[in-house]
Design an enzyme around this catalytic site. Structure first.
Site, PDB file in Angstrom:
ATOM      1  N   GLY A  34       0.836  -1.181   0.000  1.00 44.74           N
ATOM      2  CA  GLY A  34       0.000   0.000   0.000  1.00 44.74           C
ATOM      3  C   GLY A  34       0.874   1.236   0.000  1.00 44.74           C
ATOM      4  N   TYR A  35       0.237   2.372  -0.146  1.00 46.86           N
ATOM      5  CA  TYR A  35       0.968   3.633  -0.300  1.00 46.86           C
ATOM      6  C   TYR A  35       0.670   4.587   0.848  1.00 46.86           C
ATOM      7  CZ  TYR A  35       2.323   1.722  -4.676  1.00 46.86           C
ATOM      8  OH  TYR A  35       2.874   0.887  -5.609  1.00 46.86           O
ATOM      9  N   LEU A  36       1.753   5.139   1.413  1.00 41.95           N
ATOM     10  CA  LEU A  36       1.643   6.143   2.465  1.00 41.95           C
ATOM     11  C   LEU A  36       1.526   7.533   1.857  1.00 41.95           C
ATOM     12  CD1 LEU A  36       4.431   4.803   4.838  1.00 41.95           C
ATOM     13  CD2 LEU A  36       1.952   4.549   5.106  1.00 41.95           C
TER      14      LEU A  36
END
Length: 170
Positions: A34-36
């Site tokens: 996932g992406y922060l």
């Protein structure tokens, strides 16, 4: 600076699954990522690959190259960040590795929101490196930003026929 030079291709059919040794079946590693942060030209990603966590920062892609910095982190930290900090949907895939003509090909068979998509990637040492393509390779999508994982997380493959796809360029 750490630089990633990578070309991406769609995979045709199931022939790629036969590229395995006589002694062992082709096995893959389950990935969740996932992406922060995702902004035009850069992203910060959390990944859990099997039992290992990673934090990766990527820069703007120019041609087939981009800055990439990757650090191992505890699996528990990666899992917690995926569960609490990353925007859904997460990227879910199984990665298989196949050696062909002296190069290591990584085949990502996507699940979840990107089910049905299979992409092969090969990392190179030079942008102009000549490579031999396996017979299971279809069209090259290195320049098609829709196939970047960061864009697949925001505009999943399952939704492509229902929406226009925006790209971030990372």
């Amino acid at each position: 600076m750490a630089v990633e030079i990578e070309r991406k291709f769609l995979v045709k059919g199931e022939v790629w699954r036969r590229h395995q040794s006589e002694a062992a079946l082709l096995t893959g590693t389950i990935y969740r990522q996932g992406y922060l942060s995702t902004t035009k030209g850069k992203s910060v990603r959390v990944r859990l690959a099997g039992n290992q966590g990673y934090l990766t920062i990527k820069g703007l892609t120019k041609g087939v190259s981009r800055a990439e910095y990757e650090y191992t982190i505890p699996a528990e930290d990666a899992q917690e960040m995926l569960d609490t900090l990353c925007e859904p949907p997460l990227i879910e895939k199984t990665r298989y590795k196949i050696e062909f003509a002296g190069l290591l090909w990584e085949i990502d068979e996507f699940a979840g929101e990107n089910q049905g998509l299979i992409v092969a990637e090969v990392e190179l040492t030079d942008e102009n490196q000549v490579i031999e393509l396996p017979d299971w390779i279809d069209i090259e999508v290195s320049d098609d930003l829709r196939y970047y994982n960061v864009n697949l997380s925001q505009h999943p493959y399952s939704q492509w026929s229902k929406e226009g796809v925006q790209e971030t360029g990372v």
